[in-house]
Design an enzyme around this catalytic site. Sequence first.
Site, PDB file in Angstrom:
ATOM      1  NE  ARG A   1      -8.528   1.137  -3.679  1.00  0.00           N
ATOM      2  CZ  ARG A   1      -8.580  -0.169  -3.716  1.00  0.00           C
ATOM      3  NH1 ARG A   1      -8.081  -0.893  -2.733  1.00  0.00           N
ATOM      4  NH2 ARG A   1      -9.132  -0.784  -4.735  1.00  0.00           N
TER       5      ARG A   1
ATOM      6  NE  ARG B   1      -2.697   0.835   3.453  1.00  0.00           N
ATOM      7  CZ  ARG B   1      -3.027   2.103   3.694  1.00  0.00           C
ATOM      8  NH1 ARG B   1      -3.782   2.756   2.845  1.00  0.00           N
ATOM      9  NH2 ARG B   1      -2.611   2.712   4.783  1.00  0.00           N
TER      10      ARG B   1
ATOM     11  N   GLY C   1      -5.992   9.524  10.061  1.00  0.00           N
ATOM     12  CA  GLY C   1      -7.076   8.612  10.428  1.00  0.00           C
ATOM     13  C   GLY C   1      -8.104   8.440   9.316  1.00  0.00           C
TER      14      GLY C   1
ATOM     15  CB  THR D   1     -16.854  15.678   0.100  1.00  0.00           C
ATOM     16  OG1 THR D   1     -18.237  15.716   0.450  1.00  0.00           O
ATOM     17  CG2 THR D   1     -16.674  14.866  -1.164  1.00  0.00           C
ATOM     18  CG  HIS D   2     -17.673  11.101   5.472  1.00  0.00           C
ATOM     19  ND1 HIS D   2     -17.209   9.862   5.086  1.00  0.00           N
ATOM     20  CD2 HIS D   2     -18.573  10.871   6.472  1.00  0.00           C
ATOM     21  CE1 HIS D   2     -17.777   8.933   5.830  1.00  0.00           C
ATOM     22  NE2 HIS D   2     -18.615   9.509   6.676  1.00  0.00           N
TER      23      HIS D   2
HETATM   24  C1  GRF Z   1     -20.017  10.821  -2.319  1.00  0.00           C
HETATM   25  O1  GRF Z   1     -21.227  10.850  -1.591  1.00  0.00           O
HETATM   26  C2  GRF Z   1     -18.838  10.789  -1.383  1.00  0.00           C
HETATM   27  O2  GRF Z   1     -18.987  11.541  -0.232  1.00  0.00           O
HETATM   28  C3  GRF Z   1     -18.804   9.322  -1.047  1.00  0.00           C
HETATM   29  O3  GRF Z   1     -19.037   8.681  -2.284  1.00  0.00           O
HETATM   30  C4  GRF Z   1     -19.876   9.512  -3.075  1.00  0.00           C
HETATM   31  C5  GRF Z   1     -19.219   9.687  -4.401  1.00  0.00           C
HETATM   32  O4  GRF Z   1     -20.103  10.186  -5.346  1.00  0.00           O
HETATM   33  N1  GRF Z   1     -17.572   8.937  -0.402  1.00  0.00           N
HETATM   34  P1  GRF Z   1     -19.623  10.656  -6.790  1.00  0.00           P
HETATM   35  O5  GRF Z   1     -18.652   9.616  -7.320  1.00  0.00           O
HETATM   36  O6  GRF Z   1     -18.991  12.002  -6.636  1.00  0.00           O
HETATM   37  O7  GRF Z   1     -20.876  10.703  -7.604  1.00  0.00           O
END
Ligand code: GRF
Length: 204
Positions: A90, A64, A142, A107-108
């Site tokens: 990943r 990795r 993390g 973005t989560h």
């Molecule tokens: C998004 O909601 C992101 O936060 C999550 O996976 C999704 C990806 O969506 N980890 P896209 O590929 O941008 O349509």
Amino acid sequence: MLSIVVLISGGGSNLRALLDATSDDDYPARIVAVGSDTDADGLAHAEAFGVPSFTVVPTSFASRADWGDELLQQVQQWSPDLVVCAGFMRILPPRFVEALSPQLINTHPALLPLFPGAHAVRDALAAGARETGVTVHIVDEGVDTGPTLVQRVVPVLPGDTEHVLQERIKTVERDLLVQTVRNIATGTIDLDTIHHSNRSTTTP
Ligand code: GRF
């Protein structure tokens, strides 16, 4: 003008939203390259906008760490001011994070620290949450633990399936990501300041 490398693994709707935003001359950022860990459908958006892309597949490497080093090299080739993980699925190895953070954001699809990890939407539904949302945060060592830059709440509605809730979240997410990148570009959000103040409050 802020230069960005975007990392994706999937359909790339967040990438698409950023690409659309950057078509506006007044938007203060440009995407210089898109990277992926797989032959992601979203790479087609980069192609449509004439943005170069690269793919670094983990299975082609002995470890990795080696994969991360190659990914880092590919990213650094573009000398970006900011790296945006937009659905990049990943965990980034420590050397990659050290080299780029805090100019490395993610973005989560949940209100961190609630529901970190790859199944945030499913986990929120399973927990019976009445609301969830989106978090844009600095990436640290993390999993979804880095300092939060901005969050937006999304309601969980009766009868929601994972897909329906995910789509509702993603509509908000795309808007929030475009706005957050703009705020970083204009200096309204200062990643170094947030990073340092977070360090000083968490270090004994
Ligand atoms: C998004 O909601 C992101 O936060 C999550 O996976 C999704 C990806 O969506 N980890 P896209 O590929 O941008 O349509």
